[in-house]
Design a protein around this motif. Structure first.
Motif, PDB file in Angstrom:
ATOM      1  N   GLU A 287      75.475 -70.218 -56.968  1.00 52.57           N
ATOM      2  CA  GLU A 287      76.400 -70.960 -57.809  1.00 52.57           C
ATOM      3  C   GLU A 287      76.986 -70.105 -58.935  1.00 52.57           C
ATOM      4  O   GLU A 287      78.119 -70.271 -59.353  1.00 52.57           O
ATOM      5  CB  GLU A 287      75.640 -72.143 -58.393  1.00 52.57           C
ATOM      6  N   SER A 288      76.193 -69.130 -59.407  1.00 54.84           N
ATOM      7  CA  SER A 288      76.621 -68.397 -60.607  1.00 54.84           C
ATOM      8  C   SER A 288      77.601 -67.270 -60.289  1.00 54.84           C
ATOM      9  O   SER A 288      78.173 -66.685 -61.197  1.00 54.84           O
ATOM     10  CB  SER A 288      75.392 -67.837 -61.303  1.00 54.84           C
ATOM     11  N   TRP A 289      77.793 -66.922 -59.015  1.00 52.54           N
ATOM     12  CA  TRP A 289      78.675 -65.794 -58.696  1.00 52.54           C
ATOM     13  C   TRP A 289      80.119 -66.264 -58.711  1.00 52.54           C
ATOM     14  O   TRP A 289      80.795 -66.333 -57.698  1.00 52.54           O
ATOM     15  CB  TRP A 289      78.329 -65.223 -57.320  1.00 52.54           C
ATOM     16  N   ARG A 290      80.579 -66.533 -59.892  1.00 53.00           N
ATOM     17  CA  ARG A 290      81.903 -67.145 -59.997  1.00 53.00           C
ATOM     18  C   ARG A 290      83.013 -66.208 -59.560  1.00 53.00           C
ATOM     19  O   ARG A 290      83.928 -66.582 -58.845  1.00 53.00           O
ATOM     20  CB  ARG A 290      82.145 -67.608 -61.427  1.00 53.00           C
ATOM     21  N   ARG A 291      82.909 -64.968 -60.017  1.00 56.96           N
ATOM     22  CA  ARG A 291      84.004 -64.029 -59.730  1.00 56.96           C
ATOM     23  C   ARG A 291      84.141 -63.755 -58.253  1.00 56.96           C
ATOM     24  O   ARG A 291      85.249 -63.767 -57.712  1.00 56.96           O
ATOM     25  CB  ARG A 291      83.733 -62.714 -60.453  1.00 56.96           C
ATOM     26  N   LEU A 292      82.989 -63.507 -57.599  1.00 55.41           N
ATOM     27  CA  LEU A 292      83.060 -63.189 -56.183  1.00 55.41           C
ATOM     28  C   LEU A 292      83.635 -64.381 -55.412  1.00 55.41           C
ATOM     29  O   LEU A 292      84.461 -64.222 -54.511  1.00 55.41           O
ATOM     30  CB  LEU A 292      81.677 -62.834 -55.650  1.00 55.41           C
ATOM     31  N   ARG A 293      83.200 -65.584 -55.845  1.00 54.99           N
ATOM     32  CA  ARG A 293      83.676 -66.786 -55.157  1.00 54.99           C
ATOM     33  C   ARG A 293      85.199 -66.908 -55.280  1.00 54.99           C
ATOM     34  O   ARG A 293      85.901 -67.121 -54.294  1.00 54.99           O
ATOM     35  CB  ARG A 293      83.000 -68.009 -55.765  1.00 54.99           C
ATOM     36  N   ALA A 294      85.671 -66.701 -56.492  1.00 56.61           N
ATOM     37  CA  ALA A 294      87.114 -66.782 -56.712  1.00 56.61           C
ATOM     38  C   ALA A 294      87.836 -65.702 -55.913  1.00 56.61           C
ATOM     39  O   ALA A 294      88.868 -65.948 -55.276  1.00 56.61           O
ATOM     40  CB  ALA A 294      87.424 -66.661 -58.192  1.00 56.61           C
ATOM     41  N   ALA A 295      87.255 -64.489 -55.944  1.00 55.72           N
ATOM     42  CA  ALA A 295      87.901 -63.377 -55.248  1.00 55.72           C
ATOM     43  C   ALA A 295      87.971 -63.651 -53.756  1.00 55.72           C
ATOM     44  O   ALA A 295      88.976 -63.374 -53.099  1.00 55.72           O
ATOM     45  CB  ALA A 295      87.133 -62.082 -55.508  1.00 55.72           C
ATOM     46  N   LEU A 296      86.887 -64.229 -53.231  1.00 50.32           N
ATOM     47  CA  LEU A 296      86.842 -64.522 -51.816  1.00 50.32           C
ATOM     48  C   LEU A 296      87.905 -65.548 -51.428  1.00 50.32           C
ATOM     49  O   LEU A 296      88.645 -65.378 -50.461  1.00 50.32           O
ATOM     50  CB  LEU A 296      85.449 -65.064 -51.482  1.00 50.32           C
ATOM     51  N   SER A 297      87.968 -66.615 -52.213  1.00 53.40           N
ATOM     52  CA  SER A 297      88.950 -67.661 -51.902  1.00 53.40           C
ATOM     53  C   SER A 297      90.359 -67.109 -51.999  1.00 53.40           C
ATOM     54  O   SER A 297      91.196 -67.342 -51.120  1.00 53.40           O
ATOM     55  CB  SER A 297      88.806 -68.827 -52.875  1.00 53.40           C
ATOM     56  N   LEU A 298      90.606 -66.367 -53.084  1.00 49.50           N
ATOM     57  CA  LEU A 298      91.949 -65.825 -53.266  1.00 49.50           C
ATOM     58  C   LEU A 298      92.281 -64.811 -52.191  1.00 49.50           C
ATOM     59  O   LEU A 298      93.388 -64.809 -51.645  1.00 49.50           O
ATOM     60  CB  LEU A 298      92.064 -65.178 -54.645  1.00 49.50           C
ATOM     61  N   GLY A 299      91.298 -63.950 -51.873  1.00 51.15           N
ATOM     62  CA  GLY A 299      91.522 -62.934 -50.859  1.00 51.15           C
ATOM     63  C   GLY A 299      91.840 -63.572 -49.520  1.00 51.15           C
ATOM     64  O   GLY A 299      92.785 -63.185 -48.833  1.00 51.15           O
ATOM     65  N   GLY A 300      91.031 -64.584 -49.167  1.00 47.59           N
ATOM     66  CA  GLY A 300      91.258 -65.274 -47.896  1.00 47.59           C
ATOM     67  C   GLY A 300      92.639 -65.881 -47.840  1.00 47.59           C
ATOM     68  O   GLY A 300      93.354 -65.759 -46.845  1.00 47.59           O
ATOM     69  N   SER A 301      93.042 -66.508 -48.959  1.00 46.00           N
ATOM     70  CA  SER A 301      94.340 -67.182 -48.917  1.00 46.00           C
ATOM     71  C   SER A 301      95.478 -66.178 -48.916  1.00 46.00           C
ATOM     72  O   SER A 301      96.492 -66.380 -48.245  1.00 46.00           O
ATOM     73  CB  SER A 301      94.475 -68.165 -50.074  1.00 46.00           C
ATOM     74  N   LEU A 302      95.311 -65.078 -49.649  1.00 44.06           N
ATOM     75  CA  LEU A 302      96.355 -64.050 -49.633  1.00 44.06           C
ATOM     76  C   LEU A 302      96.530 -63.485 -48.230  1.00 44.06           C
ATOM     77  O   LEU A 302      97.655 -63.309 -47.747  1.00 44.06           O
ATOM     78  CB  LEU A 302      95.985 -62.916 -50.585  1.00 44.06           C
ATOM     79  N   LEU A 303      95.399 -63.232 -47.578  1.00 44.55           N
ATOM     80  CA  LEU A 303      95.449 -62.699 -46.219  1.00 44.55           C
ATOM     81  C   LEU A 303      96.171 -63.692 -45.306  1.00 44.55           C
ATOM     82  O   LEU A 303      97.007 -63.311 -44.483  1.00 44.55           O
ATOM     83  CB  LEU A 303      94.016 -62.441 -45.717  1.00 44.55           C
ATOM     84  N   GLY A 304      95.841 -64.993 -45.517  1.00 43.78           N
ATOM     85  CA  GLY A 304      96.493 -66.023 -44.708  1.00 43.78           C
ATOM     86  C   GLY A 304      98.008 -66.003 -44.885  1.00 43.78           C
ATOM     87  O   GLY A 304      98.761 -66.011 -43.910  1.00 43.78           O
ATOM     88  N   VAL A 305      98.450 -65.937 -46.131  1.00 42.34           N
ATOM     89  CA  VAL A 305      99.889 -65.917 -46.415  1.00 42.34           C
ATOM     90  C   VAL A 305     100.538 -64.709 -45.743  1.00 42.34           C
ATOM     91  O   VAL A 305     101.602 -64.802 -45.117  1.00 42.34           O
ATOM     92  CB  VAL A 305     100.131 -65.884 -47.936  1.00 42.34           C
ATOM     93  N   LEU A 306      99.845 -63.576 -45.846  1.00 39.91           N
ATOM     94  CA  LEU A 306     100.363 -62.339 -45.282  1.00 39.91           C
ATOM     95  C   LEU A 306     100.539 -62.456 -43.767  1.00 39.91           C
ATOM     96  O   LEU A 306     101.590 -62.109 -43.209  1.00 39.91           O
ATOM     97  CB  LEU A 306      99.365 -61.224 -45.605  1.00 39.91           C
ATOM     98  N   LEU A 307      99.489 -62.966 -43.103  1.00 39.31           N
ATOM     99  CA  LEU A 307      99.539 -63.066 -41.648  1.00 39.31           C
ATOM    100  C   LEU A 307     100.636 -64.036 -41.207  1.00 39.31           C
ATOM    101  O   LEU A 307     101.372 -63.759 -40.252  1.00 39.31           O
ATOM    102  CB  LEU A 307      98.182 -63.530 -41.120  1.00 39.31           C
ATOM    103  N   VAL A 308     100.733 -65.171 -41.916  1.00 39.05           N
ATOM    104  CA  VAL A 308     101.787 -66.125 -41.555  1.00 39.05           C
ATOM    105  C   VAL A 308     103.164 -65.495 -41.770  1.00 39.05           C
ATOM    106  O   VAL A 308     104.074 -65.678 -40.962  1.00 39.05           O
ATOM    107  CB  VAL A 308     101.638 -67.431 -42.362  1.00 39.05           C
ATOM    108  N   GLY A 309     103.264 -64.693 -42.834  1.00 37.34           N
ATOM    109  CA  GLY A 309     104.529 -64.010 -43.104  1.00 37.34           C
ATOM    110  C   GLY A 309     104.908 -63.079 -41.968  1.00 37.34           C
ATOM    111  O   GLY A 309     106.064 -63.050 -41.523  1.00 37.34           O
ATOM    112  N   VAL A 310     103.935 -62.340 -41.487  1.00 39.63           N
ATOM    113  CA  VAL A 310     104.194 -61.418 -40.376  1.00 39.63           C
ATOM    114  C   VAL A 310     104.670 -62.191 -39.153  1.00 39.63           C
ATOM    115  O   VAL A 310     105.654 -61.825 -38.494  1.00 39.63           O
ATOM    116  CB  VAL A 310     102.916 -60.621 -40.042  1.00 39.63           C
TER     117      VAL A 310
END
Lengths: 489, 516
Positions: free
Chosen positions: A25-48
Motif C-alpha cells: 500500500e505504501s509504494w505510492r510512487r511506483l503504483r502511480a508510475a505503473l498506472s501512468l506508464g501502462g496508460s501511456l503505452l496504451g495511448v502510444l500503441l493505439v496511436g500507432v
C-alpha cells in the motif's frame, strides 16, 4: 508486429493492473508510475494502430480457445475510435485519480481494478467477434464492482448490489443471445455491413427476437430507460470512477455494443429491413427525454450529471437507430464527444466535492470566483452538452438532426431541439450559480494541479473537437471515415 | 485580416481575468479591426477547419452593419469607461461586452448559416451577462426572461438552418427565431425588461446594434428583390405594424425613461419588419427597399444608441439639443437622418396605404419621445463625466452625418417642399397631441406587459413538474429479494455425509457420457 499490436494494447493495461494488486500500500510512487506508464503505452500503441489503419494496414490477433471459439482482437476504424477514446481518457483519469486519492487506504486494490476495468474496455473496443466481446463485457461488469463499492460505506455497498442486480441478469441474457447467434451462424465475426449468413437472414422472426435480446441486455449498461436504475445509484463511487464509468467504461460499453450489433452483426440496412430499428429509436427517444426530465429536478450535482448521461448516451443509440450516413456520423462521433464532455463534468464535480466540499447544485453559488479554472472547464462541458457552438456537442447534434430529417424522421429534429432546451434548463442554472451568484461560504483555493489539469485537458479537447471539427484530425473526420465504409458498399 | 475582426475581441476577452478593470480602456479599441476592414478592401476567406467549414467575407449588406455597428460599439465603449469608472465588477462587464462584440462581428461577416448561428449565439448569450450586470432582483428577472426567450429563438433558428441543409426550406422557422431578437410582437416581452436593466452603454448596444442582427438575419434568409414570398411578407407586415403601434401605446404607459426607449425600439423594429414584409411581397419594390432598410437600420441604430447613452446624463443646452436632435431624428423630422430613411423607404414602397401607416406611426414616435424628454426633466440625474458627454455627442453627430453621407441622392427629395411637409406633419401632429394630452399618463403598466402572465404560467408548470417528479420518485421499485430456502434444508444437507460422494458420482457419470 501487426499480429501483436492489438494484444499488446490489451496487455499494457492488464499487466499494469495485475502487478498493482501485488504492490504494498505504501509504494505510492511506483503504483502511480505503473498506472501512468501502462496508460501511456496504451495511448502510444493505439496511436500507432490509428496511423496504420488510416494508411490501409490491418491488425489482427487471435487465439483459439476451443474448436470454433476464437478470441479475436482486431483494429478496425470503429474499434480504434473507441479504443483511442478509452486509452486517452484512461491516461487523464489516472492522473486525476492520483491527485484525488492522496492518502486514502486500499489504493493498490483500487488502481488494480481500475486498470482491469480499462483493459476490459479496450478488449471490448478491439473485440473482433461477438464471443470476444462478451468475454470482455463480463470482465468489465466484474472489474467495475470493486470500484463502485470502493468506499465501503453502506450506501456504496447498496449501490454495488444494485449494479450487480442489473448487470448480472443482463449478462446472462447476453450470454444466451450470443451463444444462440454463434451456434446458428457458426461464429459471428464483426464485419462491415453485417455478419449474418444468407440462410440465417431468412429467419426473420428469430432474428428479431435475438436483436431484442441483444439490445435489452446491452441496454442495461447503456442505461436505456427503464433499465437505467443502477446508474444514478452508482454515483456514490469516487469521482474518478464516476468519470470513467460515465464517459468510457460501462455506459459506453453498452452503447458501443449496440452500435456493433447494429452495424457489424446485423448490418444497418438489414436491421432496417427487419423493422427493429424503429423500436430501438423509440427507446432512445424515450430515454433522451426521460433522462433530461429527471435531471432537471436533481439537486445533487453528481446525480444530475448521472441522469444527463442517461439522456446523452442515447444520442449514440439514436444515431445507430436511424438509417443513413449522417445519423451514423452523428451517433459515432457522439461516442467520443459525450465522453470528452462528460468526463470533464465529472472531474469538476469531483474537484468541487474534494476541494470545496460542495456536493449540491444549490451550494455552488459563487464557486466560479473561488475555483475559476475548474468552473471554466465545467462550463465548457455544460455548454457542450447543451449543444451550443463551438463545442463538440453541437457537431453531434447537427449530424444527428440532419440525419433524422434526411431519413424522413422529422421527429428526430424535434426531439433533439427539445432535448437542447431541457439540457439548457438543467445546465444553465448551474452556470448561473457558479458565475453570477455571490459566494456562499468561506474563501478557499482552486483544486490541486493533478485534479485541475485533467479537467482542463478534456475541456480543451471538447472545445477543439467542435471548433476544429472540419479539420482532418477531428473525431468528426474519423466518424465520417467510418460512415463512408458502412455505406460505400 | 477578416478573422481578426472577431478574433481580436475574443483575444481581449481572454485577457480580462488578468487585466481586471483596466480592460475598460480596451473597449473602444476592440472594434478597430472592423473599422480598418471597412477601409482596406480584403477578400473573403474559407476556413474549412473551423466548425463544419466556415466562410467569412464582407458583402454590401454586411458592410453597412459593420459600419454603424462598430461606430456604436466604439462610442458606447468609450462611454462605458466613464460610466463604469467606480463599478467594482467592471472587469466582468468587459468580458461579456467583448464576447458579445466578437459574436456580433462574426454574425455580420459570416457567409454561411453555421457561422452566422455561432456568432448569433455567442452574442446573444454573452449579452445575458450585460443584462444582469447590476445584479439586483429586477436585473436577474430581466435576465431570466431574456435567456428563456433567447434560447427559444436560438432553437427556432437552428431548426430552420438544419431543415435548410437537409431538405431546403426552414425559412419560416428562421424568420420566427430571428423575430425574437428583433423584438417583434408578441415575442418582444424580454426587451422592455432587458434593455432598461442593463447599464446604459450596454443598453445602447443592445438596442442599437444587437436587435438589428434580427434584421440582418432576415436579409440573409430572404434577400429582398429575390423570389417573392407573399405569406411570410404578410405575417411580417402585420406583426410589424402591430409592433409599431403597440410599442407606442405600451411605451406611453411607462414611467421609467429607459423602458420608454425600449418600447420605442420595439416600435421602430416593427416599422423595419413591416417594410421587410412589403419587400417580400413585391420583388421589384424589394430591390429598391433593400438600401432603404439598411439606411433605416443605420439611422435607428446610432440614434437609439445615442438616446440610451443620453438617458444617464443631464446637462445644459448642448445636452438637451443633442437629445432633441436624436429624438427628432427618430420621429423623422425634416433634415434629420430619420427623414432621409423615411423618404428612402417611402420611395421604395411607392403608392399604397403603407406609407401613410408609417407616417401615423411617426406621430406615435413623436408622442413617445416627447414623453421621454419630459420624463427625463423630472427623473433624477446620473453623474456623467466628460468622456461620456463626448461619446454621446459623437454618436448623435455620427447618426446624422453618416446618414447624409450614405444617401446623398436623397437630399434633393428631402429639401423639396413636398418632402419637407411629408416629414414635418407627423411630427407636428405628434407635438400637438402631446400638448393636448397635457402630458398626463393614461395609465401605468408593468414593463414587459404580458410577461407577467407568462411568468405565472411558467412558475405553475415548474411547480407541477416538481410535484410530478416527487410523486414518481416515491414510486419505488418493490424491494424483492429471493426467498431464502428454509434453514432446516441447509442443516440437513450439512449433516448428510454422503454429499461429496454424490457430487463425485455425478461428475463421473458426466465424464462417461462425454466419452460416449
Amino acid at each position: 508486429m501487426s499480429h501483436w499490436l492489438p494484444a499488446l494494447t490489451l496487455f499494457s493495461s492488464l499487466t499494469a493492473g495485475l502487478v498493482t494488486f501485488g504492490l504494498p500500500e505504501s509504494w505510492r510512487r511506483l503504483r502511480a508510475a505503473l498506472s501512468l506508464g501502462g496508460s501511456l503505452l496504451g495511448v502510444l500503441l493505439v496511436g500507432v494502430m490509428l496511423a496504420g489503419v488510416f494508411g490501409g494496414n490491418t491488425y489482427h490477433s487471435s487465439l483459439t480457445l476451443l474448436p470454433d471459439v476464437d478470441v479475436v482482437l482486431q483494429a478496425d476504424p470503429l474499434s480504434l475510435l473507441f479504443a483511442s477514446l478509452s486509452s486517452l481518457l484512461w491516461l487523464v483519469t489516472t492522473v486525476y485519480a492520483v491527485g484525488y486519492f492522496r492518502d486514502s487506504p486500499n489504493l493498490s486494490r483500487f488502481f488494480g481494478f481500475f486498470s482491469l476495468c480499462v483493459s476490459a474496455t479496450v478488449g471490448i473496443a478491439l473485440a473482433g467477434n461477438l464471443l470476444t466481446f462478451l468475454l470482455f463485457y463480463e470482465m468489465l461488469t466484474l472489474a467495475t464492482y470493486p470500484l463502485v463499492v470502493h468506499r465501503g460505506t453502506p450506501e456504496a455497498l447498496r449501490a454495488g448490489a444494485r449494479y450487480l442486480a442489473y448487470t448480472l441478469p443482463a449478462g446472462v441474457a447476453l450470454l444466451v443471445a450470443v451463444v444462440w447467434l454463434h451456434t446458428l451462424n457458426g461464429g459471428v465475426d464483426f464485419a462491415v455491413g453485417g455478419a449474418l449468413g444468407p440462410e440465417l437472414r431468412e429467419r426473420e422472426t428469430l432474428l428479431r427476437v435475438l436483436f431484442g435480446l441483444l439490445v435489452v441486455s446491452l441496454g442495461v449498461k447503456a442505461a436505456l430507460v427503464p433499465l437505467h436504475g443502477w446508474l444514478p445509484a452508482a454515483m456514490v463511487a469516487p469521482a474518478p470512477v464516476s468519470s470513467l464509468l460515465h464517459a468510457v467504461a460501462v455506459v459506453k460499453a453498452g452503447a458501443f455494443g449496440i452500435v456493433r450489433v447494429v452495424y457489424d452483426v446485423f448490418g444497418v440496412e438489414f436491421a432496417a429491413a427487419l423493422g427493429v430499428l424503429g423500436p430501438l429509436a423509440l427507446a432512445a427517444a424515450v430515454t433522451i427525454l426521460y433522462g433530461s426530465l429527471r435531471a432537471l429536478y436533481q439537486d445533487d450535482l453528481k446525480r444530475r450529471l448521472a441522469y444527463s448521461t442517461v439522456s446523452q448516451v442515447s444520442y449514440i443509440v439514436l444515431g445507430a437507430a436511424v438509417l443513413g450516413p449522417l445519423s451514423t456520423v452523428g451517433g459515432v462521433v457522439h461516442l467520443v464527444h459525450q465522453g470528452l464532455m462528460k468526463i470533464t463534468l465529472f472531474f469538476c464535480a469531483g474537484s468541487y466535492a474534494e476541494t470545496a466540499h460542495v456536493h449540491r447544485v444549490s451550494e455552488l453559488d459563487g464557486l466560479g470566483r473561488r475555483m475559476p479554472w475548474t468552473s471554466l472547464a465545467f462550463s465548457v462541458g455544460a455548454l457542450g452538452m447543451v449543444g451550443l457552438p463551438p463545442f463538440a456537442g453541437f457537431v453531434s447534434k447537427w449530424y444527428l438532426a440532419l440525419g433524422g430529417v434526411a431519413g424522413g424522421a422529422w421527429w428526430v429534429l424535434v426531439l433533439l431541439l427539445t432535448s437542447t432546451l431541457l439540457n439548457a434548463a438543467y445546465f444553465l442554472p448551474i452556470l448561473y450559480r457558479l458565475w453570477f451568484r455571490p459566494p456562499l461560504g468561506a474563501a478557499g483555493g482552486e483544486a490541486r494541479a493533478a485534479m485541475l489539469a485533467p479537467a482542463l485537458v478534456t475541456a480543451a479537447l471538447a472545445l477543439g473537437a467542435g471548433l476544429l471539427a472540419g479539420s482532418p484530425w477531428s473525431p468528426l473526420a474519423w466518424a465520417r471515415f467510418i460512415a463512408e465504409l458502412e455505406y460505400a458498399r | 485580416m477578416i478573422a481578426a475582426v472577431s478574433a481580436v475581441p475574443l483575444f481581449l476577452a481572454a485577457l480580462v481575468p488578468w487585466l481586471g478593470r483596466f480592460s475598460l480602456r480596451l473597449l473602444p479599441w476592440a472594434p478597430l479591426p472592423a473599422l480598418l476592414l471597412l477601409v482596406v478592401p480584403t477578400p473573403g476567406v474559407e476556413l474549412n477547419w473551423l466548425l463544419l467549414g466556415s466562410r467569412l467575407g464582407l458583402d454590401p449588406v454586411g458592410r453597412v452593419f459593420l459600419l454603424f455597428g462598430n461606430l456604436l460599439w466604439t462610442c458606447a465603449g468609450a462611454y462605458a469607461i466613464g460610466y463604469l469608472r467606480s463599478d467594482a465588477a467592471a472587469g466582468r462587464f468587459c468580458l461579456w461586452w467583448l464576447l458579445a462584440l466578437a459574436g456580433y462581428q462574426l454574425a455580420v461577416l459570416a457567409q454561411d448559416p453555421i457561422s452566422f448561428y455561432f456568432g448569433f449565439t455567442l452574442m446573444s448569450l454573452a449579452a445575458y451577462g450585460l443584462v444582469v450586470h447590476r445584479g439586483d432582483a429586477a436585473a436577474l428577472r430581466a435576465g431570466r426572461v431574456y435567456l428563456v426567450l433567447t434560447l427559444l429563438g436560438e432553437v427556432a433558428v437552428l431548426a430552420g438552418i438544419m431543415l435548410g441543409f437537409a431538405h431546403g426550406g426552414g425559412e419560416g422557422l428562421l424568420l420566427l427565431g430571428l423575430a425574437v431578437k428583433a423584438g417583434l410582437m408578441p415575442l418582444h416581452v424580454w426587451l422592455p425588461l432587458a434593455h432598461p436593466a442593463a447599464p446604459a452603454p450596454a443598453s445602447a448596444v443592445l438596442s442599437g446594434v444587437m436587435i438589428k442582427v434580427g434584421l440582418l438575419g432576415w436579409l440573409r434568409v430572404v434577400a429582398p428583390g429575390g423570389d417573392a414570398w407573399p405569406e411570410a411578407g404578410a405575417v411580417l407586415l402585420v406583426a410589424g405594424l402591430v409592433s409599431a403601434y403597440g410599442g407606442v401605446l405600451l411605451g406611453l404607459t411607462q414611467r421609467e425613461p429607459k423602458s420608454v426607449l425600449a418600447y420605442s425600439s420595439i416600435s421602430q423594429m416593427g416599422m423595419i419588419a413591416a417594410v421587410t414584409g412589403a419587400a417580400l411581397q413585391d420583388p421589384v419594390a424589394g430591390a429598391a427597399l433593400l438600401p432603404a432598410l439598411l439606411l433605416y437600420a443605420l439611422h435607428h441604430g446610432l440614434a437609439k444608441g445615442a438616446l440610451f447613452m443620453g438617458v444617464a446624463l443631464r446637462g445644459g443646452v448642448l445636452y438637451w439639443s443633442g437629445m432633441l436632435l436624436a429624438a427628432l431624428a427618430l420621429a423623422g423630422a425634416p433634415f434629420t437622418s430619420g427623414a432621409l430613411a423615411k423618404v428612402a423607404v417611402k420611395a421604395g414602397l411607392g403608392a399604397g396605404w403603407l406609407p401613410m401607416a408609417l407616417s401615423v406611426a411617426a406621430t406615435g414616435t413623436t408622442l413617445l419621445l416627447g414623453r421621454l424628454l419630459l420624463l427625463l426633466r423630472t427623473s433624477p440625474a446620473v453623474v456623467g463625466g466628460g468622456l461620456q458627454r463626448a461619446s454621446f455627442a459623437a454618436t448623435v453627430l455620427a447618426s446624422q452625418l453618416l446618414a447624409w453621407w450614405a444617401a446623398p441622392g436623397l437630399a434633393g427629395k428631402l429639401t423639396a417642399p413636398a418632402g419637407l411637409w411629408q416629414a414635418a406633419w407627423p411630427v407636428l401632429l405628434g407635438l400637438v397631441l402631446l400638448a393636448g394630452l397635457r402630458l398626463r399618463q393614461p395609465m401605468t403598466l408593468a414593463a414587459g406587459d404580458m410577461v407577467v402572465v407568462l411568468e405565472r404560467v411558467a412558475a405553475l408548470t415548474v411547480a407541477g413538474g416538481r410535484r410530478l417528479g416527487e410523486r414518481l420518485a416515491a414510486l419505488r421499485a418493490p424491494q424483492w429479494r429471493l426467498p431464502a430456502p428454509p434453514a432446516r434444508w441447509e442443516r440437513r444437507l450439512q449433516r448428510w455425509s454422503g454429499g461429496s460422494g454424490a457430487v463425485l458420482a455425478v461428475l463421473g457419470l458426466l465424464a462417461l457420457a462425454s466419452l460416449l
